[in-house]
Design an enzyme around this catalytic site. Structure first.
Site, mmCIF file in Angstrom:
data_model
loop_
_atom_site.group_PDB
_atom_site.id
_atom_site.type_symbol
_atom_site.label_atom_id
_atom_site.label_comp_id
_atom_site.label_asym_id
_atom_site.label_seq_id
_atom_site.Cartn_x
_atom_site.Cartn_y
_atom_site.Cartn_z
ATOM 1 N N ASN A 32 0.770 -0.442 -0.144
ATOM 2 C CA ASN A 32 0.067 -0.149 -0.201
ATOM 3 C C ASN A 32 0.884 1.573 -0.069
ATOM 4 O OD1 ASN A 32 0.945 0.172 2.502
ATOM 5 N ND2 ASN A 32 -1.297 0.357 3.269
ATOM 6 N N ASP A 56 -3.811 -3.318 0.973
ATOM 7 C CA ASP A 56 -3.542 -2.621 2.706
ATOM 8 C C ASP A 56 -4.014 -4.390 3.411
ATOM 9 O OD1 ASP A 56 -3.378 -2.508 5.388
ATOM 10 O OD2 ASP A 56 -4.188 -0.665 5.364
ATOM 11 N N SER A 75 5.189 -4.307 6.972
ATOM 12 C CA SER A 75 5.142 -3.426 8.327
ATOM 13 C C SER A 75 6.051 -2.296 8.114
ATOM 14 C CB SER A 75 5.718 -4.391 8.847
ATOM 15 O OG SER A 75 6.040 -4.129 9.806
ATOM 16 N N GLY A 107 -4.334 -16.585 6.913
ATOM 17 C CA GLY A 107 -5.841 -17.037 5.805
ATOM 18 C C GLY A 107 -5.590 -17.719 4.083
ATOM 19 N N ALA A 119 8.523 -12.546 8.059
ATOM 20 C CA ALA A 119 9.784 -11.878 8.288
ATOM 21 C C ALA A 119 8.933 -11.013 9.304
ATOM 22 C CB ALA A 119 9.316 -10.639 7.550
ATOM 23 N N TYR A 150 6.059 -2.207 17.516
ATOM 24 C CA TYR A 150 6.656 -3.461 16.502
ATOM 25 C C TYR A 150 6.485 -4.455 17.272
ATOM 26 C CZ TYR A 150 10.265 -4.579 12.763
ATOM 27 O OH TYR A 150 10.994 -4.647 12.142
ATOM 28 N N LYS A 154 4.722 -7.847 16.485
ATOM 29 C CA LYS A 154 5.347 -9.136 15.395
ATOM 30 C C LYS A 154 5.682 -10.603 17.387
ATOM 31 C CE LYS A 154 7.983 -7.095 11.802
ATOM 32 N NZ LYS A 154 7.348 -8.030 10.203
ATOM 33 N N THR A 180 19.251 -5.285 9.334
ATOM 34 C CA THR A 180 20.306 -5.149 8.031
ATOM 35 C C THR A 180 19.965 -3.952 6.705
ATOM 36 O OG1 THR A 180 19.271 -7.324 7.013
ATOM 37 C CG2 THR A 180 19.575 -6.999 5.317
ATOM 38 N N ARG A 191 16.725 5.237 9.447
ATOM 39 C CA ARG A 191 17.228 4.080 10.649
ATOM 40 C C ARG A 191 19.371 4.424 10.347
ATOM 41 N NH1 ARG A 191 14.862 -1.697 8.284
ATOM 42 N NH2 ARG A 191 13.712 0.228 6.787
#
Ligand code: NAD
Ligand code: UDP
Length: 318
Positions: A32, A56, A75, A107, A119, A150, A154, A180, A191
């Site tokens: 999205n 989405d 995410s 699903g 992930a 977050y 997860k 990464t 980041r």
């Protein structure tokens, strides 16, 4: 295989799409664009084995045709509150992508009889009290701290994935990805790698949050994608850490990038990050070595050298 990749317009999702196509598979990308970039997929337009659905993942997902694998990467992923892409500034969307998005993608996998790969992240270990972190460690997470939107999403995603495996017999995999970096990270993502390379190229001070003595272990994207591809093809249902175990302090890391680009400036910004910045992080990759025969091969200097031209080009385009 025909593979659905959510988060396909993001940093990792776009590299994963390229790898699967290079291996001869068909890819259906889904995104999205909340933190992703259509440019990351522009080179795939018209590819005969590639299709894209703008959607989405928090909403019910329908994918026509067969699917053999579903890889859930959608995410927000940057913790930096100074960035519009930071999950702290997208808290509800982050929880929905991890919770509802995981439910919906599981699903889809069930409906198609497809294997599923989640992930997950080293953030599920929180600010770890065990070092290095192996998969048996339960973590040290503040359930309502800044990063909780977050981390807890997860953790829920892992629990839900394992519930589908145990209860429905779904063929699932969980990769715990450690820091990464590489081309296609958004230049304003916030980041450490995009910030430091951009700042060094602009000749401005690299922003060190705190005293810079916190550590991370940075993995180049090609190494990570190799590990994830091997996991997808494996029969391993337990979570697997994939990351580079070479640990560095953030101060040393910034100095390395400065030296490679020819910048000298640094600035310490103690107040910029909320509480909860993990102090030490290094993956124990014994399981990945044993079950996947995987370990990283690209050194930090080599990976940074491969990444700099991408950000240089982005800066000249800006
Ligand atoms: P990214 O922001 O570049 O990519 C994420 C992608 O997901 C973006 O394209 C975004 O638009 C899309 N997305 C987010 N919410 C969505 C939704 N509701 N519906 C559809 N698409 C949505 O980040 P990345 O670094 O490529 O991270 C990808 C995945 O890997 C994330 O799940 C992240 O948690 C995980 N991960 C990444 C790292 C890392 O170091 N890069 C570390 C640990 C885990
Ligand atoms: N960091 C920093 N300056 C920056 C960006 C990040 O000092 O401009 C630090 C951050 O506080 C953290 C580390 O670098 O300790 C890695 O941050 P990143 O956002 O890349 O990911 P994290 O590992 O925290 O999820």
């Amino acid at each position: 295989m025909r593979v659905l990749i959510t988060g396909a317009a993001g940093f990792l999702g776009s590299h994963l799409s390229d790898r699967l196509l290079a291996e001869g598979h068909e890819v259906v990308g889904m995104d999205n664009f909340i933190t992703g970039n259509p440019q990351n997929l522009a080179h795939l337009a018209g590819h005969e084995r590639y299709a894209f659905i703008r959607h989405d993942v928090s909403n019910f997902i329908f994918v026509p045709g067969k699917l053999d694998a579903v890889m859930h990467f959608a995410s927000p992923a940057s913790p930096n509150p100074n960035s519009p892409y930071g999950y702290v500034n997208l808290p509800i969307q982050t929880m929905k992508a991890g919770a509802l998005g995981t439910h919906n993608t599981l699903g889809v996998a069930m409906a198609h009889g497809a294997r599923f790969l989640l992930a997950s992240t080293s953030e599920i270990y929180g600010d770890p009290l065990v070092h290095p972190q192996d998969e048996s460690y339960w973590g040290h997470v503040d359930p309502n701290g800044e990063r909780s939107v977050y981390d807890e999403a997860k953790r829920f995603a892992e629990a839900l994935t394992l519930a589908y495996h145990r209860f429905h017999g779904l063929d699932t995999r969980v990769v715990r990805i450690f820091n990464t970096y590489g081309p296609r990270m958004h230049i304003n993502d916030g980041r450490a790698v995009p910030n430091f390379i951009k700042q060094a190229l602009e000749g401005t001070p690299l922003t060190i949050y705190g005293d810079g003595q916190q550590t991370r272990s940075f993995c180049y994207v090609d190494d990570l994608i190799e590990g994830i591809y091997r996991l997808l093809l494996s029969d391993e249902h337990r979570p697997v850490n994939i990351g580079n175990p070479v640990e560095t302090t953030i101060l040393e890391f910034a100095q390395t990038i400065n030296a490679m680009i020819g910048n000298k400036k640094l600035i310490f910004e103690p107040e910029k990050r909320g509480a909860g910045d993990p102090q030490r992080r290094r993956p124990d990759i014994a399981r990945a070595k044993e079950v996947l025969g995987w370990e990283p091969t690209i050194s930090l200097e080599e990976g940074i050298r491969k990444t700099i031209p991408y950000f240089r080009e982005k800066l000249t385009q800006a």
